[in-house]
Design an enzyme around this catalytic site. Structure first.
Site, PDB file in Angstrom:
ATOM      1  N   TYR A 269       5.726   3.137  -4.339  1.00  0.00           N
ATOM      2  CA  TYR A 269       4.532   3.007  -5.178  1.00  0.00           C
ATOM      3  C   TYR A 269       4.138   4.349  -5.814  1.00  0.00           C
ATOM      4  O   TYR A 269       3.870   4.440  -7.015  1.00  0.00           O
ATOM      5  CB  TYR A 269       3.361   2.453  -4.375  1.00  0.00           C
ATOM      6  CG  TYR A 269       2.071   2.423  -5.154  1.00  0.00           C
ATOM      7  CD1 TYR A 269       1.766   1.347  -5.982  1.00  0.00           C
ATOM      8  CD2 TYR A 269       1.169   3.481  -5.096  1.00  0.00           C
ATOM      9  CE1 TYR A 269       0.599   1.322  -6.725  1.00  0.00           C
ATOM     10  CE2 TYR A 269       0.005   3.476  -5.842  1.00  0.00           C
ATOM     11  CZ  TYR A 269      -0.278   2.391  -6.655  1.00  0.00           C
ATOM     12  OH  TYR A 269      -1.423   2.390  -7.396  1.00  0.00           O
ATOM     13  N   ASP A 304       3.248  -5.985  -5.208  1.00  0.00           N
ATOM     14  CA  ASP A 304       2.392  -6.675  -6.175  1.00  0.00           C
ATOM     15  C   ASP A 304       2.187  -5.863  -7.442  1.00  0.00           C
ATOM     16  O   ASP A 304       2.012  -6.417  -8.536  1.00  0.00           O
ATOM     17  CB  ASP A 304       1.038  -6.984  -5.532  1.00  0.00           C
ATOM     18  CG  ASP A 304       0.354  -5.734  -5.007  1.00  0.00           C
ATOM     19  OD1 ASP A 304      -0.604  -5.279  -5.640  1.00  0.00           O
ATOM     20  OD2 ASP A 304       0.773  -5.220  -3.951  1.00  0.00           O
ATOM     21  N   LYS A 376       1.310  -9.775   2.997  1.00  0.00           N
ATOM     22  CA  LYS A 376       0.038  -9.606   2.295  1.00  0.00           C
ATOM     23  C   LYS A 376       0.148 -10.225   0.906  1.00  0.00           C
ATOM     24  O   LYS A 376       0.942  -9.781   0.075  1.00  0.00           O
ATOM     25  CB  LYS A 376      -0.329  -8.126   2.194  1.00  0.00           C
ATOM     26  CG  LYS A 376      -1.667  -7.886   1.513  1.00  0.00           C
ATOM     27  CD  LYS A 376      -1.918  -6.403   1.374  1.00  0.00           C
ATOM     28  CE  LYS A 376      -3.177  -6.130   0.564  1.00  0.00           C
ATOM     29  NZ  LYS A 376      -3.313  -4.704   0.237  1.00  0.00           N
TER      30      LYS A 376
END
Length: 525
Positions: A269, A304, A376
């Protein structure tokens, strides 16, 4: 959950084997290097706290002062522990904080000791770091006791809700109200830009922008408040923050020292979305995950985010590839499946035909590939238009997909996403949405059986096949090259560029780090 997709076990095994081969060169690089953040994290475990409040440019954490000065005087190739603990003994100082103050006053000249001096420094450093790790161990045991005492939420998925006022005291008020309204996990969003600070602020903070600074004191305040609320509501309320950015290892340590329960920690990320140097990120994430494993902290990965920049249908396989890589990096660092909160999201454009069926296929694929991981599930953000009625409906479909596919952690979607920072009333309405779907459809999963060879099953097989093909290419070309080419989230990040690159140091033959040794071995002293 019974398998519903009839995945070929040989294909799944091939995917994991390719992920391991793709990750192996990066693991070798990570183990051959250290960073300024790893060395600072080590000294934090050894007990250093506080900041120089007299500096003209603002407060400077004592740990930064020591590590930066050691690097200036003798380099970090041998680690910070040998020079620091040798200087501590040489100058007959009582603590690392005393050493930092003397350093700031220009009274210390650091050098790498040799022979018996090196062994004495290494032994003293190990004793100090082991003391810090025993605090982490006690916190893990305390969490287990409190879960036994207060109880876990009676159902899955756990409801995960964000607070982001910028003021830790206001965060506590919002978090307590959210827990009373049904939230199981409180995530304190960090102040915008903190991931790019190469230091961790000290003390309680009240002035963050779109979030609250991650500091040791803020962690302590929120954890203590949620302990009180846990007793009140009769279930253990978990607290989340961010072990990412340039201070990833330090924040992981602070989370362990203050008994946080979850931390956002993704292998790529920071590279992709914060332009942090890839080598810096992989070195830091390995150490931070070793800390998380020791502390029993569930990590949340960031797949995500890829779907906010890339198309959620075309790039679905890149999410699966990242999940497999995150899984391997986590296992290599000692994190078991039960602490591996892999991320994925409900981000397909709702105008796409059969969008909900596609979302179910993607969510089921993640669930069946990682059956023991606390996945998640992230709500829609990219296609929230400001129409709060449409957004509320879309969040309801997201909640339903989470129930049908057996997700573990469900982040509460807000109908005002991308419009304003949600009001408390917005959060209350969002929680009502979640509670209605979870209550009304609680047992629906046992009735949900996609048709063999039907749309959902075929789509899941297609995505897995595309993931295997991409992993095969990454093995041939190298993961660092794949990141540089924009494979994930369309972001191109070369391995020799990015923020924090100057904080990476290749280890010398005599490198010593008792924190790394104790985390690898699991020993307590």
């Amino acid at each position: 959950m019974m398998p519903l997709l009839d995945l070929d076990p040989d294909v799944v095994a091939t995917a994991r084997e390719l992920a391991a081969r793709a990750a192996e060169p990066v693991v070798r690089i990570a183990t051959a290097h250290t960073t300024v953040a790893v060395e600072r994290a080590t000294l934090r475990l050894a007990g250093i706290t506080g900041a120089d409040t007299t500096h003209r440019a603002g407060d400077v954490p004592w740990v930064n002062r020591v590590v930066d000065t050691v690097r200036e005087h003798c380099g970090l190739e041998h680690g910070v522990v040998l020079p620091a603990f040798h200087a501590l003994r040489e100058h007959d100082l009582g603590s690392l904080t005393d050493l930092a103050e003397a350093t700031a006053a220009g009274q210390i000249q650091y050098r790498v000791p040799a022979g018996r001096d090196a062994e004495r420094a290494a032994k003293a450093g190990r004793v100090a770091v082991a003391k810090g790790l025993r605090t982490v161990d006690r916190n893990r045991a305390q969490r287990d006791r409190l879960i036994t005492r207060f109880g876990d939420p009676p159902r899955r998925p756990w409801i995960y809700l964000i607070v982001a006022t910028g003021d830790i005291d206001e965060d506590v008020v919002q978090a307590a109200n959210a827990a009373r309204a049904g939230a199981d996990i409180i995530a304190v969003i960090r102040s915008t830009g903190q991931s790019l600070l190469d230091y961790v602020p000290e003390g309680a903070t009240h002035h963050g922008f779109a979030g609250t600074y991650a500091t040791q004191e803020n962690f302590r305040i929120m954890r203590a408040a949620m302990d009180d609320v846990s007793k009140e509501v009769g279930r253990y309320i978990r607290v989340t923050n961010y072990a990412s950015g340039l201070c990833m290892p330090e924040i992981a340590v602070l989370g362990g020292l203050q008994r946080l329960d979850m931390m956002l920690n993704d292998s790529m990320y920071g590279i992709l979305f914060r332009d942090i140097n890839p080598i810096r990120t992989f070195v830091d994430q390995r150490f931070s995950r070793q800390v998380h494993a020791r502390a029993g902290i569930i990590i949340n990965t960031g797949e995500d985010n890829y779907l906010t920049t890339a198309d959620a249908v075309d790039a679905a396989h890149t999410v699966t590839v990242s999940q497999l890589l995150n899984e391997h990096f986590a296992h290599e660092a000692g994190l078991p499946d039960e602490l591996l909160g892999l991320g994925h999201a409900f981000e397909i454009n709702p105008k796409v035909p059969e969008s909900f069926r596609l979302e179910l296929a993607h969510a089921l694929l993640a669930r069946e590939l990682f059956p023991d991981a606390p996945l998640k599930w992230m709500p829609p953000t990219k296609h929230m238009t400001g129409d709060v009625f449409n957004g509320y409906l879309l969040d309801g479909f997201f909640n339903l997909a989470g129930v049908l596919t057996g997700q573990s952690i469900l982040l509460v979607g807000m109908m005002t996403e991308a419009v304003v920072t949600p009001f408390l009333s917005d959060r209350d309405l969002a929680l009502q949405n979640v509670r209605y779907v979870l209550d009304a459809a609680a047992g629906l999963r046992e009735d949900f059986h996609p048709a063999p060879g039907g749309f959902i099953v075929k789509r899941a097989h297609q995505v897995l096949g595309e993931a295997v093909d991409l992993l095969d290419r990454i093995v041939r070309d190298g993961l660092l090259n794949a990141i540089a080419d924009g494979t994930f989230g369309l972001m191109k990040r070369p391995p020799d560029k990015g923020k924090g690159a100057d904080g990476v140091v290749e280890k010398a033959d005599g490198y010593r780090n008792p924190a790394a040794d104790l985390l690898e071995s699991g020993e307590t002293k």
